[in-house]
Design a protein around this motif. Structure first.
Motif, PDB file in Angstrom:
ATOM      1  N   GLN A 101       0.795  -1.224   0.000  1.00 28.86           N
ATOM      2  CA  GLN A 101       0.000   0.000   0.000  1.00 28.86           C
ATOM      3  C   GLN A 101       0.832   1.281   0.000  1.00 28.86           C
ATOM      4  OE1 GLN A 101      -0.627  -2.405   2.465  1.00 28.86           O
ATOM      5  NE2 GLN A 101      -2.553  -3.248   1.789  1.00 28.86           N
ATOM      6  N   ILE A 102       2.059   1.202   0.537  1.00 27.46           N
ATOM      7  CA  ILE A 102       2.869   2.412   0.702  1.00 27.46           C
ATOM      8  C   ILE A 102       4.284   2.165   0.200  1.00 27.46           C
ATOM      9  CG2 ILE A 102       3.806   4.056   2.382  1.00 27.46           C
ATOM     10  CD1 ILE A 102       1.395   3.415   4.157  1.00 27.46           C
ATOM     11  N   GLU A 103       4.844   3.193  -0.467  1.00 27.32           N
ATOM     12  CA  GLU A 103       6.227   3.131  -0.911  1.00 27.32           C
ATOM     13  C   GLU A 103       6.930   4.428  -0.515  1.00 27.32           C
ATOM     14  OE1 GLU A 103       6.423   2.921  -5.176  1.00 27.32           O
ATOM     15  OE2 GLU A 103       5.480   4.873  -5.443  1.00 27.32           O
ATOM     16  N   ILE A 104       8.243   4.390  -0.551  1.00 19.68           N
ATOM     17  CA  ILE A 104       9.021   5.604  -0.359  1.00 19.68           C
ATOM     18  C   ILE A 104       9.360   6.126  -1.747  1.00 19.68           C
ATOM     19  CG2 ILE A 104      11.131   6.620   0.570  1.00 19.68           C
ATOM     20  CD1 ILE A 104       9.110   5.717   2.710  1.00 19.68           C
ATOM     21  N   ALA A 141       4.511   7.532   0.165  1.00 17.43           N
ATOM     22  CA  ALA A 141       3.454   7.813  -0.812  1.00 17.43           C
ATOM     23  C   ALA A 141       2.565   6.581  -0.909  1.00 17.43           C
ATOM     24  CB  ALA A 141       4.050   8.142  -2.176  1.00 17.43           C
ATOM     25  N   ALA A 142       1.270   6.820  -0.997  1.00 17.80           N
ATOM     26  CA  ALA A 142       0.317   5.716  -1.165  1.00 17.80           C
ATOM     27  C   ALA A 142       0.406   5.213  -2.603  1.00 17.80           C
ATOM     28  CB  ALA A 142      -1.096   6.180  -0.856  1.00 17.80           C
ATOM     29  N   LEU A 143       0.436   3.896  -2.771  1.00 17.57           N
ATOM     30  CA  LEU A 143       0.456   3.326  -4.113  1.00 17.57           C
ATOM     31  C   LEU A 143      -0.871   3.538  -4.817  1.00 17.57           C
ATOM     32  CD1 LEU A 143       2.416   0.046  -3.397  1.00 17.57           C
ATOM     33  CD2 LEU A 143       3.233   2.076  -4.601  1.00 17.57           C
ATOM     34  N   ARG A 144      -1.967   3.489  -4.051  1.00 18.21           N
ATOM     35  CA  ARG A 144      -3.316   3.765  -4.563  1.00 18.21           C
ATOM     36  C   ARG A 144      -4.041   4.570  -3.488  1.00 18.21           C
ATOM     37  NH1 ARG A 144      -1.949  -1.127  -5.051  1.00 18.21           N
ATOM     38  NH2 ARG A 144      -3.206  -1.925  -3.371  1.00 18.21           N
ATOM     39  N   PRO A 145      -4.853   5.531  -3.882  1.00 19.59           N
ATOM     40  CA  PRO A 145      -5.542   6.347  -2.877  1.00 19.59           C
ATOM     41  C   PRO A 145      -6.650   5.597  -2.139  1.00 19.59           C
ATOM     42  CG  PRO A 145      -6.184   7.021  -5.077  1.00 19.59           C
ATOM     43  CD  PRO A 145      -5.099   6.001  -5.244  1.00 19.59           C
ATOM     44  N   PRO A 162      -9.588  -3.240   3.011  1.00 14.62           N
ATOM     45  CA  PRO A 162      -9.108  -3.301   4.387  1.00 14.62           C
ATOM     46  C   PRO A 162      -7.795  -4.068   4.509  1.00 14.62           C
ATOM     47  CG  PRO A 162     -11.450  -3.718   4.325  1.00 14.62           C
ATOM     48  CD  PRO A 162     -10.969  -3.714   2.903  1.00 14.62           C
ATOM     49  N   SER A 163      -6.930  -3.577   5.377  1.00 15.90           N
ATOM     50  CA  SER A 163      -5.621  -4.185   5.571  1.00 15.90           C
ATOM     51  C   SER A 163      -5.106  -3.875   6.966  1.00 15.90           C
ATOM     52  CB  SER A 163      -4.641  -3.645   4.525  1.00 15.90           C
ATOM     53  OG  SER A 163      -3.321  -3.937   4.885  1.00 15.90           O
ATOM     54  N   ASP A 164      -4.863  -4.929   7.745  1.00 13.45           N
ATOM     55  CA  ASP A 164      -4.278  -4.729   9.069  1.00 13.45           C
ATOM     56  C   ASP A 164      -2.889  -4.121   8.954  1.00 13.45           C
ATOM     57  OD1 ASP A 164      -6.444  -5.642  10.546  1.00 13.45           O
ATOM     58  OD2 ASP A 164      -5.744  -7.720  10.543  1.00 13.45           O
ATOM     59  N   ALA A 165      -2.132  -4.504   7.918  1.00 13.97           N
ATOM     60  CA  ALA A 165      -0.790  -3.964   7.718  1.00 13.97           C
ATOM     61  C   ALA A 165      -0.834  -2.455   7.510  1.00 13.97           C
ATOM     62  CB  ALA A 165      -0.110  -4.648   6.531  1.00 13.97           C
ATOM     63  N   LEU A 166      -1.827  -1.973   6.797  1.00 10.49           N
ATOM     64  CA  LEU A 166      -1.966  -0.544   6.562  1.00 10.49           C
ATOM     65  C   LEU A 166      -2.285   0.196   7.862  1.00 10.49           C
ATOM     66  CD1 LEU A 166      -1.994   1.813   4.610  1.00 10.49           C
ATOM     67  CD2 LEU A 166      -4.382   1.266   4.110  1.00 10.49           C
ATOM     68  N   LEU A 167      -3.156  -0.369   8.669  1.00  5.50           N
ATOM     69  CA  LEU A 167      -3.455   0.232   9.973  1.00  5.50           C
ATOM     70  C   LEU A 167      -2.197   0.298  10.827  1.00  5.50           C
ATOM     71  CD1 LEU A 167      -6.877  -1.423  10.880  1.00  5.50           C
ATOM     72  CD2 LEU A 167      -6.482   0.857   9.921  1.00  5.50           C
ATOM     73  N   ASP A 168      -1.418  -0.792  10.820  1.00  4.11           N
ATOM     74  CA  ASP A 168      -0.165  -0.819  11.573  1.00  4.11           C
ATOM     75  C   ASP A 168       0.791   0.262  11.078  1.00  4.11           C
ATOM     76  OD1 ASP A 168      -1.087  -2.970  13.063  1.00  4.11           O
ATOM     77  OD2 ASP A 168       0.055  -4.470  11.932  1.00  4.11           O
TER      78      ASP A 168
END
Length: 79
Positions: free
Chosen positions: A31-34, A40-44, A48-54
């Protein structure tokens, strides 16, 4: 998991606040990259994703916000 599989979440990164630690990208690489030294978010919008919440919770600058699209409720970071 906070929401159902059919939910859509919005990912927003405050690139002004981001200090580029990379913790978020390590936690949620799907979901996220540098990019250019900042997160930066890969997609806006994503499912749902527990990894994204973390990732949002781990950000030392609270630069990542995850919101439920249907309700507008901020899911992370928790206040």
């Amino acid at each position: 998991m906070v929401s159902t599989a059919e939910a859509t979440w919005r990912v927003a990164v405050d690139r002004q606040a981001c200090i580029g630690t990379g913790v978020c990208a390590g936690s949620a690489p799907e979901q996220i990259e540098i990019r250019d030294g900042k997160a930066a978010a890969l997609r806006p919008e994503v499912g749902p994703s527990d990894a994204l919440l973390d990732a949002a919770e781990m950000c030392p600058m609270a630069a990542i916000t995850v919101t439920d699209v249907a309700t507008g409720r901020v899911l992370a970071p928790e206040e």
